[in-house]
Structure formats: C-alpha cells, structure tokens
Write a protein that holds these residues in place. Structure first.
Motif, PDB file in Angstrom:
ATOM      1  N   SER A 135       4.065   5.531   2.432  1.00  0.00           N
ATOM      2  CA  SER A 135       4.451   6.935   2.414  1.00  0.00           C
ATOM      3  C   SER A 135       4.225   7.585   3.791  1.00  0.00           C
ATOM      4  O   SER A 135       5.077   8.342   4.279  1.00  0.00           O
ATOM      5  CB  SER A 135       3.648   7.653   1.328  1.00  0.00           C
ATOM      6  N   SER A 136       3.074   7.243   4.405  1.00  0.00           N
ATOM      7  CA  SER A 136       2.819   7.859   5.715  1.00  0.00           C
ATOM      8  C   SER A 136       3.769   7.300   6.766  1.00  0.00           C
ATOM      9  O   SER A 136       4.211   8.018   7.683  1.00  0.00           O
ATOM     10  CB  SER A 136       1.340   7.697   6.106  1.00  0.00           C
ATOM     11  N   THR A 150       6.989   9.065   6.395  1.00  0.00           N
ATOM     12  CA  THR A 150       6.904  10.393   7.024  1.00  0.00           C
ATOM     13  C   THR A 150       7.062  10.260   8.549  1.00  0.00           C
ATOM     14  O   THR A 150       7.735  11.083   9.195  1.00  0.00           O
ATOM     15  CB  THR A 150       5.543  11.048   6.688  1.00  0.00           C
ATOM     16  N   ASP A 154       0.868  -1.183   0.000  1.00  0.00           N
ATOM     17  CA  ASP A 154       0.000   0.000   0.000  1.00  0.00           C
ATOM     18  C   ASP A 154       0.906   1.235   0.000  1.00  0.00           C
ATOM     19  O   ASP A 154       1.529   1.570   1.020  1.00  0.00           O
ATOM     20  CB  ASP A 154      -0.869  -0.061   1.276  1.00  0.00           C
ATOM     21  N   LYS A 155       0.983   1.882  -1.169  1.00  0.00           N
ATOM     22  CA  LYS A 155       1.928   2.997  -1.317  1.00  0.00           C
ATOM     23  C   LYS A 155       1.636   4.145  -0.337  1.00  0.00           C
ATOM     24  O   LYS A 155       2.551   4.775   0.192  1.00  0.00           O
ATOM     25  CB  LYS A 155       1.891   3.550  -2.758  1.00  0.00           C
ATOM     26  N   ASP A 156       0.303   4.405  -0.119  1.00  0.00           N
ATOM     27  CA  ASP A 156      -0.056   5.507   0.791  1.00  0.00           C
ATOM     28  C   ASP A 156       0.419   5.208   2.215  1.00  0.00           C
ATOM     29  O   ASP A 156       0.944   6.068   2.924  1.00  0.00           O
ATOM     30  CB  ASP A 156      -1.576   5.737   0.783  1.00  0.00           C
ATOM     31  N   LYS A 157       0.166   3.936   2.612  1.00  0.00           N
ATOM     32  CA  LYS A 157       0.579   3.539   3.978  1.00  0.00           C
ATOM     33  C   LYS A 157       2.100   3.648   4.120  1.00  0.00           C
ATOM     34  O   LYS A 157       2.616   4.168   5.123  1.00  0.00           O
ATOM     35  CB  LYS A 157       0.114   2.106   4.248  1.00  0.00           C
TER      36      LYS A 157
END
Lengths: 218, 356
Positions: free
Chosen positions: A47-48, A51, A42-45
């Motif tokens: 990425s977060s 961060t 999951d790219k969003d996960k």
C-alpha cells in the motif's frame, strides 16, 4: 518572440525533472511488483509503495503541465508539437505504472510464482530502456548534432523492446500451458501485456524522436 | 486631377502582384507557423516600399524604354513636338490612357490564365502587352528602331531563361555552403530553431526588398515621363516617386489579400527542410537583386523560386528533382506574353482611330 526569450534551457531542465519523476515511478513500481511476488505479500508495504507510485505519477503530471506551459512561447511550432508529444508519451509510462499497481491492489492479483522472474526481467529491461531514452532526450536538447548524425541510441531503445517482446511471447505461451481456467489465463495474459506496454511506449517515443530528426534532414 | 484615376489600372496590377508575390517571401514561414502572418505582412510591406524607393528606378527606366519603342509611351521627338505645339496636356492624357490599357490587358490576362490554372507571369504579360500595342502602332519598318527593339526584346527574353537558371545555381551554392559550414555547427535543438526563425525573418525581409526593387516597375513604369522644357509629359515625372508608388501598391496587396496565396505556396514547398526553405528564399532574392543590378529588367519572382527549389533538390541528387516544373515555366514563357499581346493588340485595333 522566440529569438528574444530565454525559456529553452528551462524547458530542457523541466524535461529532465519530468523524466526523473517517471524513472522514480518505475522504480517504485518495480519494488511494488517485487513486494506483491513475496511468498506472503506485506499489504502495508504494498500500500505504501502504491502511494509512492501515485506520488511520483502526480509529480510527473505537474512537471508535464509545467513543460507545456513553458513551451507555449518556446521553440518553433513544429518542434513544440513534437516535444509535447514526447513528454506526453513519457508521462504515459508513469500512468501505466499507476494503473497496474491500482489493478493489482484492488483486484488482489497474484501472478503464479513460475512467471515472477520473467516479469521482473521485463521491468528490469524497461528500466534500462528508460535510462537510454533519457540520454537520447538529453542529446536531443544539448547535443543535437550527435544524435542527428548517429541514431544508434534510438536503435538501442528498440533493441531493448525486442527483448521484452520475446519474453512476453514466451510468457504468453507459458501462461496458456498452466493448469488454470481460461478466464485466469486471459486475466494474467492481459496483466503481462499491460506491463509490456511500458516498453512499447518507450519505443514509440524513440520513433517520435526519429521522426523529428527525419523532418529536419537536409 | 481626374486623369490620375488612370493610375488605378497600374495600381490594380501592383495590388494583384502583392497578393501573389508576398507568398514567395514568407509563404513557407507563415504556413509552418515559424512567422506570424501579421509579422510577415508588416515586414513585407515595409521592405517592398524600401526596395522600390531605393532601387526600383532602374527596372522602371528599362520598361519605360521598351514601352517608348512600342509607342505605348511617347517618344522624345513626339514629346518635343507636343511641347512646341502646346498640346502636351493631350499627350499626357493619351499616354496615361495607353498605359492604363496595357496594364489592364496584362492584368486581365493574368487573371484569366490563373483562373484557368495556366502557369502565368505578370512580368512577362506586361512585356507581351507592350509589344502587342507596338505591333499595331509602332513603325517597325525603320531598321534602326527595329534593331533597337529586337535588342531590347532579346534582353527581356534572355532574363526569362537566366532568372530560373541563375536562381537554381545560386540556391545550389548557398545550400552547399550552409551544409558545409553552418549546419555542422548546430549543437543545440534551440539553436536550430533560432536559426530557422532568424533565417526566415532575414530571408523574408530581403526577398521583400527584392520584390519592391523588381516589381514596382510593373505598376507605374508606363505612367512615367520626363519633364521637358518645364512641361510634364506623363502622369509621373519622377522615376523614384513612380517606383515608390509601385511599391506601395504592392504593399497594399500584401496587407489586404495575401493570406490565402501565402498558405497555398507555403504548403507546396513543404518537401524542403526548414533550413532549406529560407535558403531558397535568400537565393531567389539574390537572383532578383543581381538581375536588377546587372540588366535592370524585372523578372518573375515565382519562376525564381521554382529555379531555387530545383537547385535545392540538386544538392541531394538529380533524381530528387521533378524537372516537370520547368514545363510550367516554359508554358508561362509562351502563354503570358502571347495572351497579353493578343488581347492588347485587339484593344489597340478597336481604339486605333482615337490614337492615330
């Protein structure tokens, strides 16, 4: 002047805060690696989580600077130099976490599934090793006598690193047995080495503490 | 007033003692950054002068006694004769010049030996220089005088052995006691550091006091003379004032030119731990104060430090001790008095007719 200032407990507290940020960084790093190992990452996960690793690393950097500032008028110069070296090396753990997450994100690295469990095992051992290091540093500040007389805790840190070394050697062999191009093999081997550097760095800190104690031996 | 310029020979000796002996008090602390150089020299200067003022007189009298027996200083009979003949001024001038010669010869010996990297002691050089003068001018044929001088010299020489030996024993005992009662009570890293810092400050202050008490005699003892029948018989008529001037001269040496030596001595004692470092200095100072209070004879602070370091090594094992350092002390026992004695004898020979 040292004998009149009251900064020493603050330095110990700042060390603990810094360590907490580094531990947080390693935990987020572990979550990030797990997310990257998913069948469909999951790219969003990711990425977060990257961060979150960055934030912990930044917080650790801030605490590091605070530590160094506080130490400017605390402790004897030799002690100060050893403590700054220890906190800088601890900070290096967060830096490595940040660097590896950045590399995986930017270069879209996907380690072969057959290596996942062992890589996670390395990270798990490293977390345990960092927890032992925290106890050792806490003892150095507040229970000096016990760590001065019994350095087994430092051996425990080294023993965890030996476990990581064994897994790393085994992974090295397995990577080069995979049906991959030489370039891919070298690429994966380097990434695994970077992750193992976390454990090596923690072992180096144990060595620095040992040297500090030896310098004070009667 | 010009006659007081002769004091400069002794003050120069005191200055050079200050440049060297300051290192024994704070060398390790300054070299390792535990105490700032400026703090160290301020403490040394203050405590050296206090030590000289409060207790410097005892050693000064003993050196003066040896100097009188060797004709460097005028005997009581000679003083009374000069007072009766009204030639006291001439006597004061001669005494001051003799003192300046002896101090200069001792200082030159220390300088040459140090330049040649030969172990040397300022204290032992002064003793040698006094005897060197006496060999030519004193009448050793008088059995009473001979017996008295031999007794005095024996006492001086015995301190040369007792000083490093006593320092080793005291250091051994102090470190053993600290290992048993003090170090096990250190539970925090900050407490360890505080102990080291406070320990060095106390040890440095105490050592400076002992240096003032011990070494001020080497600066002005030969310029001291009692007032007899209201007539001054030497440049300085108060033992306490003489000792204090000696202390001030040493303090000036510390304040102006001690940094280089302090760094060198500090590094050479590096194998000791920080706690042992200040305990060794306390042992050195204790030895010097005990020697001063029991025998009233100035001793070599450098040799006391070496003895104390050996004592510290013996608390671990005799294998930790480099007994070769005693060779340097033994060489200094011979080279310092013989070198200074020989030089002073030659100067005495050259000036014999003037002092006859």
């Amino acid at each position: 002047m040292l004998i009149f200032n009251n900064k020493n407990p603050k330095v110990a507290k700042c060390f603990a805060d810094h360590h907490e940020d580094v531990v947080g960084c390693l935990e987020k790093f572990e979550e990030f690696i797990k997310a990257s190992f998913a069948a469909t990452p999951d790219k969003d996960k990711m990425s977060s989580l990257k961060t979150a690793v960055d934030n912990c690393e930044n917080a650790a950097d801030g605490e590091l600077r605070h530590d160094v500032d506080l130490m400017s008028e605390s402790f004897l110069p030799a002690t100060r130099s050893s403590l700054i070296s220890i906190v800088q090396s601890t900070d290096e753990v967060a830096n490595i976490c940040q660097e590896v997450t950045r590399q995986i994100m930017l270069e879209k690295i996907a380690l072969p599934a057959s290596l996942h469990d062992d890589v996670l095992e390395i990270i798990s051992i490293t977390k345990a090793q960092l927890a032992i290091l925290y106890v050792a540093i806490e003892k150095l500040f507040n229970d000096y006598k016990s760590i001065f007389n019994d350095r087994k805790i430092l051996d425990d840190i080294r023993s965890e690193e030996s476990k990581v070394d064994s897994i790393e050697a085994m992974l090295h062999t397995r990577v080069f047995e995979l049906d991959l191009s030489l370039c891919e093999k070298i690429y994966y081997r380097d990434l695994i080495e970077d992750i193992c550097d976390l454990s090596d760095t923690i072992e180096d800190i144990a060595d620095q503490i040992q040297i500090m104690l030896i310098e004070r031996e009667a | 007033m010009a006659i007081y310029l002769l004091l400069f020979a002794g003050i120069f000796m005191g200055w050079s003692l200050g440049t060297n002996d300051g290192a024994n008090a704070f060398g390790t602390a300054v070299a390792t950054g535990v105490v700032k150089y400026r703090t160290a020299i301020t403490i040394i200067a203050i405590f050296v002068v206090i030590g000289a003022f409060l207790q410097g007189e005892g050693n000064l009298m003993k050196v003066a006694e040896l100097a009188t027996g060797n004709e460097v200083m005028a005997s009581e009979a000679a003083v009374q004769k000069a007072v009766a003949e009204g030639t006291a001024d001439k006597l004061v001038l001669k005494s001051a010049i003799k003192a300046a010669i002896v101090f200069t010869c001792a200082a030159v010996t220390v300088f040459i030996m140090s330049y040649l990297k030969f172990p040397v002691s300022a204290n032992q050089s002064i003793t040698g220089a006094i005897v060197g003068w006496g060999l030519l001018h004193a009448d050793y044929s008088d059995p009473a005088l001979r017996a008295s001088l031999l007794g005095q010299l024996g006492k001086f020489a015995s301190t040369w052995l007792l000083n490093p030996l006593g320092a080793a024993i005291i250091s051994f005992a102090v470190i053993k006691l600290a290992n048993k009662f003090l170090i096990p009570r250190l539970t925090r890293l900050s407490n360890y550091d505080k102990l080291v810092k406070v320990g060095y400050l106390i040890a440095g202050g105490f050592a400076s006091y002992s240096i003032g008490m011990n070494s001020s005699a080497n600066v002005t003892a030969l310029y001291y003379g009692e007032v007899i029948d209201g007539v001054q018989t030497n440049l300085l008529s108060s033992g306490r004032v003489a000792a204090t001037i000696g202390g001030i001269a040493i303090a000036i040496g510390v304040l102006t030119y001690s940094k280089k030596v302090m760094m060198t001595v500090g590094s050479s004692i590096a194998p000791l731990t920080q706690i042992e470092g200040f305990l060794v200095i306390i042992a050195m100072a204790l030895t010097i104060v005990i020697m001063g209070n029991t025998m009233n004879i100035p001793v070599s602070t450098s040799q006391a430090v070496v003895g104390a370091v050996v004592g510290a090594g013996l608390t671990k094992s005799w294998r930790c001790v480099n007994f070769g350092v005693f060779k340097n002390i033994a060489i200094a026992w011979v080279s310092s008095p013989v070198g200074a004695g020989l030089l002073t004898y030659l100067v005495a020979l050259a000036t014999k007719t003037w002092f006859a």
